[in-house]
Design an enzyme around this catalytic site. Structure first.
Site, PDB file in Angstrom:
ATOM      1  N   ALA A  86       0.812  -1.222  -0.117  1.00 18.56           N
ATOM      2  CA  ALA A  86       0.002  -0.059   0.169  1.00 18.56           C
ATOM      3  C   ALA A  86       0.811   1.267   0.054  1.00 18.56           C
ATOM      4  O   ALA A  86       2.070   1.419   0.262  1.00 18.56           O
ATOM      5  CB  ALA A  86      -1.059   0.224   1.302  1.00 18.56           C
ATOM      6  N   VAL A  88       0.973   5.515   1.310  1.00 15.66           N
ATOM      7  CA  VAL A  88       0.311   6.162   2.476  1.00 15.66           C
ATOM      8  C   VAL A  88       0.430   7.569   1.920  1.00 15.66           C
ATOM      9  O   VAL A  88       1.169   8.224   1.537  1.00 15.66           O
ATOM     10  CB  VAL A  88       0.915   6.155   3.976  1.00 15.66           C
ATOM     11  CG1 VAL A  88       0.199   7.121   4.710  1.00 15.66           C
ATOM     12  CG2 VAL A  88       0.860   4.899   4.450  1.00 15.66           C
ATOM     13  N   ASP A 236       4.866  -8.512  11.994  1.00 16.39           N
ATOM     14  CA  ASP A 236       5.978  -8.304  11.141  1.00 16.39           C
ATOM     15  C   ASP A 236       6.388  -6.888  11.812  1.00 16.39           C
ATOM     16  O   ASP A 236       7.043  -6.039  11.244  1.00 16.39           O
ATOM     17  CB  ASP A 236       5.253  -7.755   9.684  1.00 16.39           C
ATOM     18  CG  ASP A 236       6.621  -7.544   8.675  1.00 16.39           C
ATOM     19  OD1 ASP A 236       7.505  -8.180   8.757  1.00 16.39           O
ATOM     20  OD2 ASP A 236       6.467  -6.873   7.641  1.00 16.39           O
ATOM     21  N   ASP A 253       1.318  -0.358  10.386  1.00 16.31           N
ATOM     22  CA  ASP A 253       1.433  -1.418   9.563  1.00 16.31           C
ATOM     23  C   ASP A 253       1.146  -2.558  10.000  1.00 16.31           C
ATOM     24  O   ASP A 253       2.022  -3.632  10.457  1.00 16.31           O
ATOM     25  CB  ASP A 253       2.994  -1.361   8.916  1.00 16.31           C
ATOM     26  CG  ASP A 253       3.209  -0.105   8.063  1.00 16.31           C
ATOM     27  OD1 ASP A 253       2.264   0.426   7.657  1.00 16.31           O
ATOM     28  OD2 ASP A 253       4.377   0.239   7.875  1.00 16.31           O
TER      29      ASP A 253
END
Length: 305
Positions: A86, A88, A236, A253
């Protein structure tokens, strides 16, 4: 030797992380769109607040800074960060001709052909939908299945942020940005940074020592405990997806968030998250960190040990 030849030769050093880490905004060229007679006179679009349903908006009570007025418009100010899954963007949402406005981080998941979700099998275990046909498609990674998987990332991240915000409020701590709303594959989140649009630094960009280093470690443990009490692992976690906003450590995230109870790899993923963060703090001189003991404590908090 030209740069391109040097890269092909394989002797150049590759960056460990391939997403950008700008402190200041990079502006992208505007894409021309057909004129919309119903569009706002200023800004790029009307506020999308009313397009999200009740379950697609952040936890109540809404913070005072969240602009919910239907007369508000959204203005895109630039891109904050690019990543594998993605991008931002910085968006200003405000009511024209008033001082009622706020800055939002608009996280937009990429179209199917441009997504680069990695190692998703382990994270998706424990995430199931009711239709067996859909589950089979996801397991076989058909075109439809990949689209369904991609659609789960945004929803999973919003749900995790919502839950972590609520539990954080109960415990009197803030460990994630406030999730304002979700609309399709766009998440609108609290922007962490200055009023003029400079993003808060990642933990990896800082060089804390002494009392500051110790304080940030305690905050990291606090954030991990909140995750565990929600039965979650970040999935992650690293110093590259932790921001420090005016001294406050905040996790970002979370699309690969893992339910540590239903996922058979949950305990291992918790331990990996802990070690990733503990290694960074230990490398900067913080002594006395026991990653295995912290993992056991977190698993007890999650109710699985």
């Amino acid at each position: 030797m030209r740069d391109s030849e040097y890269d092909r030769a394989g002797r150049g050093r590759r960056r460990r992380f391939d997403d950008d880490e700008p402190r200041h905004l990079k502006h992208l060229p505007k894409v021309s769109e057909p004129s919309d007679v119903d569009g706002p006179e200023t800004g790029d679009r009307w506020s999308t607040w009313d397009l999200s349903q009740a379950g697609e908006r952040g936890p109540q009570p809404y913070p005072d800074w969240v602009v919910t007025e239907l007369a508000a418009v959204d203005t895109e100010l630039g891109i904050v960060k690019t990543g594998k899954e993605a991008d931002v963007f910085l968006v200003r949402r405000g009511v024209p001709d008033t001082d009622r406005q706020c800055l939002l981080a608009a996280k937009r998941y990429r179209s199917t052909e441009h997504r680069m979700f990695h190692r998703d099998v382990g994270y998706l275990e424990g995430r199931r939908v009711r239709e067996s046909r859909t589950n089979r498609a996801m397991a076989k990674r058909t075109g439809f299945g990949r689209e369904m998987i991609a659609g789960q990332w945004a929803a999973a991240e919003f749900a995790a942020l919502y839950r972590l915000w609520e539990v954080g409020v109960q415990l009197g701590v803030r460990v994630v940005p406030y999730p304002v709303q979700i609309l399709g594959t766009e998440l609108l989140l609290e922007f962490l940074g200055t009023a003029d649009g400079e993003a808060a630094p990642r933990l990896a960009q800082l060089r804390p020592d002494g009392a500051e280093l110790t304080d940030l470690w305690h905050q990291a443990v606090e954030a991990l405990v909140v995750l565990a009490r929600c039965g979650l692992a970040h999935g992650d976690l690293s110093p590259y997806n932790i921001l420090v906003d005016d001294g406050r450590l905040v996790l970002i995230d979370l699309p690969q968030v893992v339910d540590v109870v239903s996922n058979p790899h949950g305990a291992r993923i918790v331990n990996r998250d802990v070690r990733n963060v503990a290694t960074w703090f230990a490398a900067r001189g913080l002594a006395g960190i026991d990653a295995d003991e912290l993992t056991r404590e977190l698993l007890r908090e999650a109710g699985i040990r």
